[in-house]
Enzyme design. Sequence first.
Site, PDB file in Angstrom:
ATOM      1  CB  CYS A 106     150.177  57.745 100.767  1.00 33.49           C
ATOM      2  SG  CYS A 106     148.756  58.692 101.202  1.00 33.49           S
ATOM      3  CB  VAL A 110     153.951  56.120  96.095  1.00 35.39           C
ATOM      4  CG1 VAL A 110     155.449  56.564  95.593  1.00 35.39           C
ATOM      5  CG2 VAL A 110     153.258  57.390  96.723  1.00 35.39           C
TER       6      VAL A 110
HETATM    7  S1  SF4 Z   1     150.402  57.834 104.750  1.00 34.57           S
HETATM    8 FE1  SF4 Z   1     148.339  58.282 103.425  1.00 34.57          FE
HETATM    9  S2  SF4 Z   1     146.965  56.595 103.965  1.00 34.57           S
HETATM   10 FE2  SF4 Z   1     148.722  56.636 105.671  1.00 34.57          FE
HETATM   11  S3  SF4 Z   1     147.658  57.835 107.167  1.00 34.57           S
HETATM   12 FE3  SF4 Z   1     148.943  59.057 105.927  1.00 34.57          FE
HETATM   13  S4  SF4 Z   1     147.407  60.154 104.459  1.00 34.57           S
HETATM   14 FE4  SF4 Z   1     146.416  58.282 105.301  1.00 34.57          FE
END
Ligand code: SF4
Length: 453
Positions: A106, A110
Site C-alpha cells: 500500500c 501511495v
Molecule cells: S499496509 Fe497494505 S500491504 Fe501492508 S499489510 Fe497492510 S494491507 Fe497489506
Amino acid sequence: MLNGTTAEIREREALRINPAKTCQPIGAMYAALGVHGCMPHSHGSQGCCAYHRSHLTRQYKEPVVATTSSFTEGASVFGGLANLTTALENIFTIYDPEIVAVHTTCLSEVIGDDIPLIIKKAREGGKIPEGKTVIHCNTPSFVGSHVSGFAAQCAAFVSYLAESSGQTRNVVNIFPGFVDPSDMREIKRLAQMVGVEYIMAPDASDVLDSPYDGKYHMYPDGGTKVADLKAMGDSFLTVGLGPLASTPAAELLEKKCQVPSKVLELPIGVGATDAYVDALRLAGDTAVPQELERERGRLIDMISDMSQYFHQKKVAIFGDPDHLTSLVGFLVEIGMEPTVVITGTPGKKWERKMKEIVPNAEVRAFSDIHFLHQYIKANPVDLLMGNTYGKLVARAENVPFVRFGFPILDRVGHRAFPLVGYAGAMRLVEQITNAMFDKRDREDAEEDLELVL
Ligand code: SF4
C-alpha cells in the site's frame, strides 16, 4: 468469542468486520515462491513483509523467505528508489537468488514509486549481476485481495519472461491457480497420467512442502525454472485453472506470444475435474487412462454410498472466488444445499456466476464473515465451510465445520492432501461426512447413539 453476534443484519458500505480475504502482496509472495531460486521482495515497510511471511509460514508450516525495502519515514516521504536499489544489491550479494520478484505494498503504491524505472537504473548501475533477473508486479491492498495479487504475479512472469522463438513445441502451459502445493502436485499428476507434456507456473510443490533432510535450503529443489517460464511462449496451448487467479497471465501470454488459452474452473469436484481431464485429453490427443477412470469411479461410489447424509443439507460457505465456484458446484453435485456463499474479494461477475449455480442462495462478493455469521443466526445451517477464521463462528453456533481455502492456520492436512482432482473430492466427502457425524456422536441421546451411522 463471537457469542454476542446478533441475527439482525444492518447493511454496511464502509466497514468490513472479519473480512474474508487478505491483502494482495501475500498472493504475490506465494506465487513468487513457486519459482525456483526466487527471492520475493516486498517494496514497502518491514511490517507488511513480516505479516505476509508469517501468514504463509503458518499456512504451510515451512520457513518462508522474502526480503523487504524496509521503508522508514524518509522513504515514506521521498520515495523508495534508494531503498530498493540498496536492497537489490544486498540481496544478490548475500542471498544469491536466480531471480528477485518485487511486489509493491500500500505504502509504495501511495507514494507512486516507478518500479520498472528503479529496476532499470539498478541494472544500469551494476547492482543486478549479469544473468540474474528482476521482475515486478503492482499489488496495492486497497484494491483486490490475495488472489488478485497472485494473479498479478503470474502475469508478471509472462510479461517479463515469456518469449516466443517462433518454434512451437508440443507442450501445454498450466497455470494452477491459487491452490496449495499438494493441489499443484495433484494437478501435475493428472497431466502426467493423461500423458501431456507441460510447464506449470507457479509450482510451490517441493518448495513449501519439501522433505526434511536436516539442512536448511533457502531455495529448495522445487519451483518452476526461469528457463521454463521463458519457454512458455513456445507452447501450443495454455490451460488456466481458476478464472480470477489465472486469466490475466493466460490472456497476456496469448497476446504476447500468440499461445491460445483456455481458462477452466479449479478442478474441485467431479464435473470440474472432468473438464480439466478432458482439456488435457484433447490437448494431448490422447485417451484417459483406465487407472484414472477407476479413480473417478471410486469417488462416485463413495458419493452414492453417503448420499443420504448429504441430501438437502444446508451449507454456509466462504472463501476465495475461484475455490467457491467449484466447491459450491461440488456441494450441489452431491445433493447439498448451499444457502449462503460469501467472499471478501470484490467481483460482481463472480456473484452472477454463483447465482447460476445456486439461484436460491444468498451470494455476496466483497462481504465479510460477520455478515455470514448474522445470516446463519437467522437461517441455521447444517455445515459451515471456510478458512480457519470460521471456527469462531462454528463454535458460537455449534455447527459442524470443514476447513477449506486460505488460510488454514490450525490444521496440517491441507499441506499433504489435495482437494483438487478425484482424490481431492474423496477427501472432501470424507471431511464433510466426518464433521457431521462427529456432531451426532457428541450430541445424540444415549438411546439414539449408533455405531453405524
Ligand atoms: S499496509 Fe497494505 S500491504 Fe501492508 S499489510 Fe497492510 S494491507 Fe497489506
